[in-house]
Design a protein around this motif. Structure first.
Motif, short mmCIF file in Angstrom:
data_model
loop_
_atom_site.label_atom_id
_atom_site.label_comp_id
_atom_site.label_asym_id
_atom_site.label_seq_id
_atom_site.Cartn_x
_atom_site.Cartn_y
_atom_site.Cartn_z
N GLN A 342 24.36 44.27 57.31
CA GLN A 342 23.25 43.62 58.01
C GLN A 342 23.79 42.55 58.95
O GLN A 342 24.80 41.91 58.68
CB GLN A 342 22.26 43.00 57.02
N GLU A 344 22.16 39.24 61.31
CA GLU A 344 20.94 38.43 61.43
C GLU A 344 21.16 37.31 62.45
O GLU A 344 22.18 36.64 62.43
CB GLU A 344 20.60 37.85 60.07
N ARG A 346 19.70 33.72 63.55
CA ARG A 346 18.89 32.62 63.03
C ARG A 346 18.75 31.55 64.11
O ARG A 346 19.75 31.08 64.64
CB ARG A 346 19.56 32.03 61.78
N VAL A 356 14.05 34.15 62.30
CA VAL A 356 15.20 35.04 62.22
C VAL A 356 14.76 36.47 62.56
O VAL A 356 13.59 36.83 62.38
CB VAL A 356 15.86 35.05 60.82
N VAL A 357 15.71 37.26 63.04
CA VAL A 357 15.54 38.71 63.18
C VAL A 357 16.82 39.35 62.65
O VAL A 357 17.90 38.77 62.77
CB VAL A 357 15.28 39.15 64.63
N TRP A 358 16.69 40.53 62.04
CA TRP A 358 17.89 41.19 61.52
C TRP A 358 17.76 42.71 61.62
O TRP A 358 16.68 43.27 61.78
CB TRP A 358 18.14 40.78 60.06
N TYR A 380 15.45 46.70 59.05
CA TYR A 380 15.29 45.70 60.11
C TYR A 380 14.07 44.85 59.76
O TYR A 380 13.24 45.23 58.91
CB TYR A 380 15.11 46.35 61.48
N ARG A 395 12.05 30.62 52.88
CA ARG A 395 12.06 31.73 53.85
C ARG A 395 10.97 32.75 53.55
O ARG A 395 10.67 33.04 52.39
CB ARG A 395 13.43 32.40 53.89
N ASP A 397 10.22 36.59 54.85
CA ASP A 397 10.77 37.73 55.58
C ASP A 397 9.86 38.94 55.43
O ASP A 397 9.30 39.18 54.34
CB ASP A 397 12.16 38.10 55.05
N GLY A 399 10.41 42.96 55.95
CA GLY A 399 11.42 43.95 56.24
C GLY A 399 10.85 45.36 56.33
O GLY A 399 9.85 45.69 55.68
N GLU A 418 18.89 31.04 52.38
CA GLU A 418 19.10 32.19 53.23
C GLU A 418 19.45 33.42 52.41
O GLU A 418 19.93 33.33 51.28
CB GLU A 418 20.22 31.90 54.25
#
Length: 420
Positions: A342, A344, A346, A356-358, A380, A395, A397, A399, A418
């Motif tokens: 992965q 990412e 930040r 963030v994007v990953w 993603y 956080r 997220d 996904g 994180e």
């Protein structure tokens, strides 16, 4: 509906953390300690200039905020980078919702502390400890203790992760094909575990050490016993291992620069459990962190887990978690071996707020002879960060994964610190 409620409640529950800040109102000083807290009070009304009228109209006087309101505003808007601490332990108590595709909506209580073993030693990294207690709407509960303790300018380090959980678990069987084609079943998993690691610094940023690993897992109320094949529903194991790692990260919980390369090999003698064989496990991780521009960090993670062929299902590699392959149901795809990747980005947006994007991918497989690139699963997503204190984030997220049985895999994660 659970996801929308979880996001709304999480955002509302973060702000009232003023109670943590109100105990840090004044500045104190002690020799040799680099930790200090500073508090900026409301500005005082200055005296009128000489010759100026001392009469002030009532509507021109700035409204006076209460101490409660000021603390609330300061905590909610000031960056954690504006604050340092001068105390034996910087302690925070957080209560609020968490969410994942496996546990659903949960109420969690987290007690997090940062401290120094020797407050006069400013060259040793701050230690941290976290207590967890979580109960969910589906009957899941988890109690745990985790932390990192540093000694003597980081020459010695003790890491620990101990817990007990009970979890209603969706189940499709083992391996890629079972997870992709079988109908969903379920069981209730009971698990007690302990992972204790001791590390000694032999060179700068280079450590060697030993690990003790305990695992007990039992499946109860199994809906489809045939999915287990010839494996039992209950296993216990105790393993001993060796660790070698290079770690130049600036902060473990929220790195902004540095490299981490680590390998952990564990052997579980036949006599140390009820698995019927001597087992081994190897985990390897490579992480890289680099600032790109102001308040932006690129983080990259490559992780592999590999087990001996007689390893029981309770110790399989599980794809999908709050940390890797976010959005997948943890354990739907499981097997002896796993590789994930992965990357990412930040970005701090404003004061405590960040995004963030990953993107990444992962593969579970029974052996290297059966590894297939076409079975690689995509991952993603995007997320929001709220800086609880320096080096520690709340956080949120969301996904996404691949399409399995004509359905797009996706899931929400609400957690602390994180992902890697």
């Amino acid at each position: 509906m659970y996801r929308l409620i979880a996001i709304a409640v999480a955002l509302l529950s973060i702000l009232p953390l003023w109670a943590t800040a109100q105990t840090q109102e004044q500045t104190t000083t002690s020799q040799g300690d680099t930790i200090r807290y500073t508090y900026t009070p409301l500005a005082h009304t200055s005296a009128p200039a000489e010759g100026a009228s001392s009469v002030v109209k009532a509507d021109s006087v700035a409204p006076k905020r209460s101490k409660f309101a000021q603390r609330f505003i300061d905590f909610a808007t000031k960056s954690a980078m504006d604050r340092t601490f001068e105390k034996k332990m910087d302690f925070s108590l957080v209560a609020g919702p968490t969410y994942s595709s496996k546990t659903h909506l949960s109420l969690g209580v987290i007690a997090a502390g940062a401290y120094r073993v020797n407050r006069r030693d400013s060259l040793t990294s701050p230690s941290n400890v976290t207590l967890f207690a979580t109960v969910s709407v589906i009957g899941y509960y988890y109690f745990g203790l985790a932390g990192n303790t540093f000694f003597e300018r980081n020459r010695h380090r003790l890491d620990y992760d101990i817990g007990f959980k009970s979890m209603p678990t969706d189940f499709w069987g083992f391996g890629y094909h079972a997870a992709s084609t079988n109908k969903k079943s379920s069981y209730v998993g009971k698990k007690a575990f302990a992972d204790i690691r001791y590390l000694y610094q032999i060179f700068r940023n280079t450590n060697i050490g030993a690990t003790l690993n305990f695992n007990y897992t039992k499946a109860k109320r199994v809906k489809r016993p045939e999915y287990f094949g010839s494996q039992r529903h209950e296993y216990l194991g105790l393993g001993l291992g060796a660790i070698v790692e290079y770690d130049s990260r600036d902060v473990i919980t929220n790195p902004t620069r540095g490299v981490y390369v680590g390998a952990n090999a564990i052997i579980q003698p036949k006599a140390f459990g009820d698995c019927g064989h001597t087992l081994w496990k190897v985990r390897a991780t490579v992480d890289f962190y680099q600032r790109l521009w102001r308040d932006a960090v690129l983080a990259i993670d490559l992780h592999g887990e590999f087990n001996s062929r007689h390893t029981p299902w309770t110790m399989y590699a599980l794809l999908g978690s709050n940390y890797r392959m976010r959005g997948y149901y943890e354990g739907r795809f499981s097997d002896l071996n796993m590789i994930t990747f992965q990357a990412e980005l930040r970005q701090r947006v404003w004061r405590r707020l960040g995004v963030v994007v990953w993107g990444g991918a992962g593969n579970v497989f029974h052996s290297f002879d059966t590894f297939a690139w076409r079975q690689t699963l995509p991952n993603y997503g995007l997320g929001v960060r709220w800086e609880l204190k320096r080096g520690m984030n709340i956080r949120i997220d969301y996904g996404f994964g691949g399409v399995v049985n004509k359905r797009l895999i996706n899931g929400l994660v609400i957690s602390i610190n994180e992902a890697f």
